[in-house]
Design a protein around this motif. Sequence first.
Motif, PDB file in Angstrom:
ATOM      1  N   ASN A 118      16.399  64.008  20.476  1.00  0.00           N
ATOM      2  CA  ASN A 118      16.085  63.600  21.844  1.00  0.00           C
ATOM      3  C   ASN A 118      17.360  63.297  22.631  1.00  0.00           C
ATOM      4  O   ASN A 118      17.540  63.775  23.755  1.00  0.00           O
ATOM      5  N   SER A 119      18.253  62.507  22.054  1.00  0.00           N
ATOM      6  CA  SER A 119      19.498  62.165  22.747  1.00  0.00           C
ATOM      7  C   SER A 119      20.312  63.416  23.053  1.00  0.00           C
ATOM      8  O   SER A 119      20.857  63.558  24.155  1.00  0.00           O
ATOM      9  N   ASP A 120      20.390  64.327  22.093  1.00  0.00           N
ATOM     10  CA  ASP A 120      21.155  65.553  22.294  1.00  0.00           C
ATOM     11  C   ASP A 120      20.558  66.401  23.415  1.00  0.00           C
ATOM     12  O   ASP A 120      21.286  66.907  24.288  1.00  0.00           O
ATOM     13  N   LEU A 121      19.240  66.558  23.423  1.00  0.00           N
ATOM     14  CA  LEU A 121      18.615  67.430  24.409  1.00  0.00           C
ATOM     15  C   LEU A 121      18.608  66.780  25.794  1.00  0.00           C
ATOM     16  O   LEU A 121      18.767  67.476  26.804  1.00  0.00           O
ATOM     17  N   VAL A 122      18.436  65.463  25.861  1.00  0.00           N
ATOM     18  CA  VAL A 122      18.535  64.773  27.155  1.00  0.00           C
ATOM     19  C   VAL A 122      19.928  64.973  27.748  1.00  0.00           C
ATOM     20  O   VAL A 122      20.077  65.238  28.947  1.00  0.00           O
ATOM     21  N   ALA A 123      20.960  64.861  26.915  1.00  0.00           N
ATOM     22  CA  ALA A 123      22.337  65.051  27.396  1.00  0.00           C
ATOM     23  C   ALA A 123      22.536  66.469  27.918  1.00  0.00           C
ATOM     24  O   ALA A 123      23.163  66.676  28.968  1.00  0.00           O
ATOM     25  N   ARG A 124      21.994  67.442  27.220  1.00  0.00           N
ATOM     26  CA  ARG A 124      22.129  68.829  27.685  1.00  0.00           C
ATOM     27  C   ARG A 124      21.367  69.041  28.992  1.00  0.00           C
ATOM     28  O   ARG A 124      21.853  69.734  29.898  1.00  0.00           O
ATOM     29  N   ALA A 125      20.184  68.456  29.088  1.00  0.00           N
ATOM     30  CA  ALA A 125      19.394  68.596  30.310  1.00  0.00           C
ATOM     31  C   ALA A 125      20.093  67.926  31.483  1.00  0.00           C
ATOM     32  O   ALA A 125      20.131  68.476  32.598  1.00  0.00           O
TER      33      ALA A 125
END
Length: 288
Positions: free
Chosen positions: A51-58
């Motif tokens: 979740n943290s990784d994908l939120v950062a990418r988004a």
Amino acid sequence: MTPRDAADDNGSRWSDLDRPPLNAAALRRGLVREGGLYSGIEVVRRTGSTNSDLVARADAREADEGAVLVAEEQSAGRGRLDRRWTAPPRSGLFFSVLLRPAEVPVARWGWLPLLTGVAVATGLSRAAGVDTALKWPNDLLVTVDGEERKAGGILAERAGEDGVVVGVGINVSLRAEELPVPQAGSLALAGARTTDRDPLLRAVLRSLEEWYGRWREAAGDPGASGLQDTYAAGCATLGRTVRAELPGDRSLVGEAVALDGDGRLVIATEEGVQQPVGAGDIVHLRPA
């Protein structure tokens, strides 16, 4: 922590032959298609939190809607109230999906974790043959030795101005001695007909695509999309005496009688008051 691609595991990926690694290329071939929801699927060997990784990418506009990030192991997986979620490598499904429901009013985005719960329960029922139930708002329950156990959870987080990342963690092949707490469960302990994570993940993602499309076409209307009734039908919380642990160290005890149009749990107290609860920790006090 920087995610490492699953293909970079240098042989240790086969350290537990009962838990083979996922094949990202095969998953992409099976799920990414023109006109479909999924824009890409990445499998990493280990990361802190998908979740943290994908939120950062988004947030950085480095991911399109339908991006899926899967981890074979999470070292800092999170649930609601920032609870930690850990499990042995390749023993579960830990993944996040980026959604950008532009057609849906933001006021209805609160249904996304409930929608994800319905999709997960439906997909696992089809692929694993396990009876699952949903504990409001975000837990997946299975029955182990006649006892209700938590086998999965969902966490939704805003991503930028126009997105939501929904994260899912499911205990698949955990053995009794590997459970993080005695009250936890897994699909294997619940008698799943398969613990092969490939067909399980495909089934869950296809179910999510189906429900998300239906909800989006209805502009997020939980009644018109069938989401509200379906969630209520599979919700183990309704009809139970519950205690809601609310923000501000408050609690509310009563019977969970309904799910309102905003996805809130309606609790009827002994005083005859029906109070909707939109956030809080729910404790089941009476068996179903």
